[in-house]
Enzyme design. Structure first.
Site, PDB file in Angstrom:
ATOM      1  N   ASP A   1      24.407 -10.060 159.938  1.00 28.98           N
ATOM      2  CA  ASP A   1      24.690  -8.539 159.837  1.00 28.98           C
ATOM      3  C   ASP A   1      24.788  -8.206 161.400  1.00 28.98           C
ATOM      4  O   ASP A   1      24.235  -9.099 162.349  1.00 28.98           O
ATOM      5  CB  ASP A   1      23.969  -7.816 159.252  1.00 28.98           C
ATOM      6  CG  ASP A   1      24.150  -6.229 159.192  1.00 28.98           C
ATOM      7  OD1 ASP A   1      25.245  -5.810 159.177  1.00 28.98           O
ATOM      8  OD2 ASP A   1      23.097  -5.381 159.643  1.00 28.98           O
ATOM      9  N   SER A   2      25.102  -6.801 161.661  1.00 31.92           N
ATOM     10  CA  SER A   2      25.159  -6.536 163.289  1.00 31.92           C
ATOM     11  C   SER A   2      23.633  -6.356 163.596  1.00 31.92           C
ATOM     12  O   SER A   2      23.452  -6.271 164.628  1.00 31.92           O
ATOM     13  CB  SER A   2      25.807  -5.229 163.389  1.00 31.92           C
ATOM     14  OG  SER A   2      25.372  -3.985 162.155  1.00 31.92           O
TER      15      SER A   2
ATOM     16  N   GLU B   1      18.482   1.509 163.145  1.00 36.96           N
ATOM     17  CA  GLU B   1      18.370   0.588 164.175  1.00 36.96           C
ATOM     18  C   GLU B   1      17.193   0.771 164.944  1.00 36.96           C
ATOM     19  O   GLU B   1      16.144  -0.067 165.522  1.00 36.96           O
ATOM     20  CB  GLU B   1      19.515   0.118 165.096  1.00 36.96           C
ATOM     21  CG  GLU B   1      20.523  -0.752 164.007  1.00 36.96           C
ATOM     22  CD  GLU B   1      19.836  -2.210 164.011  1.00 36.96           C
ATOM     23  OE1 GLU B   1      19.353  -2.853 164.752  1.00 36.96           O
ATOM     24  OE2 GLU B   1      20.464  -2.833 162.814  1.00 36.96           O
TER      25      GLU B   1
ATOM     26  N   HIS C   1      22.897  -1.128 156.061  1.00 36.37           N
ATOM     27  CA  HIS C   1      22.081  -0.502 156.759  1.00 36.37           C
ATOM     28  C   HIS C   1      21.310   0.782 155.697  1.00 36.37           C
ATOM     29  O   HIS C   1      20.291   0.944 155.788  1.00 36.37           O
ATOM     30  CB  HIS C   1      22.399   0.096 157.862  1.00 36.37           C
ATOM     31  CG  HIS C   1      22.409  -0.713 159.168  1.00 36.37           C
ATOM     32  ND1 HIS C   1      23.164  -1.924 159.423  1.00 36.37           N
ATOM     33  CD2 HIS C   1      21.361  -0.964 160.147  1.00 36.37           C
ATOM     34  CE1 HIS C   1      22.974  -2.495 160.353  1.00 36.37           C
ATOM     35  NE2 HIS C   1      21.870  -1.948 160.926  1.00 36.37           N
TER      36      HIS C   1
HETATM   37  N1  DGL Z   1      25.320  -3.335 158.156  1.00 32.75           N
HETATM   38  C1  DGL Z   1      26.738  -3.476 158.547  1.00 32.75           C
HETATM   39  C2  DGL Z   1      27.379  -3.090 157.412  1.00 32.75           C
HETATM   40  O1  DGL Z   1      27.288  -3.213 156.374  1.00 32.75           O
HETATM   41  C3  DGL Z   1      27.291  -2.704 160.003  1.00 32.75           C
HETATM   42  C4  DGL Z   1      26.843  -1.419 160.242  1.00 32.75           C
HETATM   43  C5  DGL Z   1      27.103  -1.432 161.809  1.00 32.75           C
HETATM   44  O2  DGL Z   1      26.910  -2.129 162.818  1.00 32.75           O
HETATM   45  O3  DGL Z   1      27.828  -0.301 162.239  1.00 32.75           O
HETATM   46  O4  DGL Z   1      28.597  -2.207 157.533  1.00 32.75           O
END
Ligand code: DGL
Length: 301
Positions: A11-12, A173, A207
């Site tokens: 994930d990010s 975050e 998230h």
């Molecule tokens: N958690 C990710 C998603 O499901 C990425 C959120 C992000 O970094 O903007 O889209």
């Protein structure tokens, strides 16, 4: 005893941990290598090309760590990069969107599905196509009245509203999921969902389960929150069963994974940014404490 498998997830940032939590709780025979691209978070307003490049770097890294299956625990990457990643790598991959859309179709009782997600995911329209595809492929609502109406040809199930929520990811975050600020912002983001009368709301970003209690409180108990992670776990379980059958029948021969022999780790964590912050935020969510987080720099930001 079932064969132990190594699942690579990414994930990010900390978002994918919400998916990992479900996997660790339900699938006891798996080990997980997790990568959080915290030096390049957020992904939510990145281009498709960037997300493909990041995905390729991360999947290459995870395979190098022994991953036998990849879970793209990021909706933004699933909605944009996943089809290309599937073409480039010879390893089974599971994304968030298809399972999430299917789960929403099964659980809606009024057929009015809503979505909150990142800008890129909303713009991709992956979830509205996902809902249509789930219906075409035979997913049906569990609610009998709605099911009957659908089977009689009434167009009663669709994604009626989609809202991007760009401020959620930076707040989560930063460990501010339970702040007054997050609550205030959530009120604004959810207003269109209320106005559209959605009965099932897809959390289209991994998230968002971090703030699920706040969202549920604002929406009220009549709106069902759909976390695609639950459907992802089922899909992963099915895939692992199939892999075992393929191996038993000799259809595929898989060499034993050298990383499994070492010691008894259940999960390993890698990030591209600050390991300390990741550990701190991650520990608020996971039952199994995260003690070691290693930093790995991949490509350019
Ligand atoms: N958690 C990710 C998603 O499901 C990425 C959120 C992000 O970094 O903007 O889209």
């Amino acid at each position: 005893m079932k064969k132990q498998r190594v699942i690579g997830m990414f994930d990010s940032g900390v978002g994918g941990l919400t998916v990992m939590k479900e996997i660790l709780e339900r699938l006891l025979d798996v080990r997980i290598v997790y990568f959080g691209d915290t030096a390049r978070v957020p992904y939510g307003n990145r281009s498709r090309e960037e997300l493909i490049r990041f995905g390729e770097e991360i999947v290459t890294f995870l395979i190098g760590q022994g991953a036998e299956v990849i879970v793209v625990a990021c909706n933004t990457s699933s909605a944009t990069a996943l089809p290309v990643l599937r073409e480039h790598f010879d390893i089974p991959m599971i994304g968030m969107v298809e399972p999430g859309a299917r789960l929403a179709v099964e659980k809606t009782i009024a057929g009015r599905i809503g979505l909150i997600a990142t800008e890129t995911t909303v713009r991709s329209k992956a979830y509205s196509s996902g809902v249509s595809r789930a219906l075409t492929k035979g997913s049906l609502p569990e609610d009998l009245v709605l099911r009957k109406a659908w089977q009689q040809g009434e167009q009663v199930i669709s994604l009626v509203s989609a809202q991007s929520c760009p401020l959620f990811v930076p707040l989560i975050e930063a460990g501010l999921a339970n702040s007054a600020e997050a609550r205030g912002i959530a009120q604004t983001y959810l207003a269109p969902m209320k106005a559209a009368g959605v009965d099932a709301l897809i959390l289209g970003c991994t998230h968002y389960p971090f703030i699920e209690p706040v969202l549920q409180e604002i929406l009220g108990e009549d709106v069902l929150i759909i976390d695609p992670a639950l459907a992802v776990v089922k899909e992963l379980e099915n895939l692992l069963q199939h892999m075992e059958e393929w191996e038993r029948s000799g259809l595929v021969v898989v060499p034993s994974n050298p990383l499994l022999g070492k010691n008894h780790w259940r999960a390993r964590y890698f990030v591209s940014g600050d390991p300390g912050l990741f550990r701190q935020v991650g520990n608020t969510l996971l039952q199994e404490p995260i003690d070691l987080v290693e930093q790995v720099i991949l490509g350019e930001s």
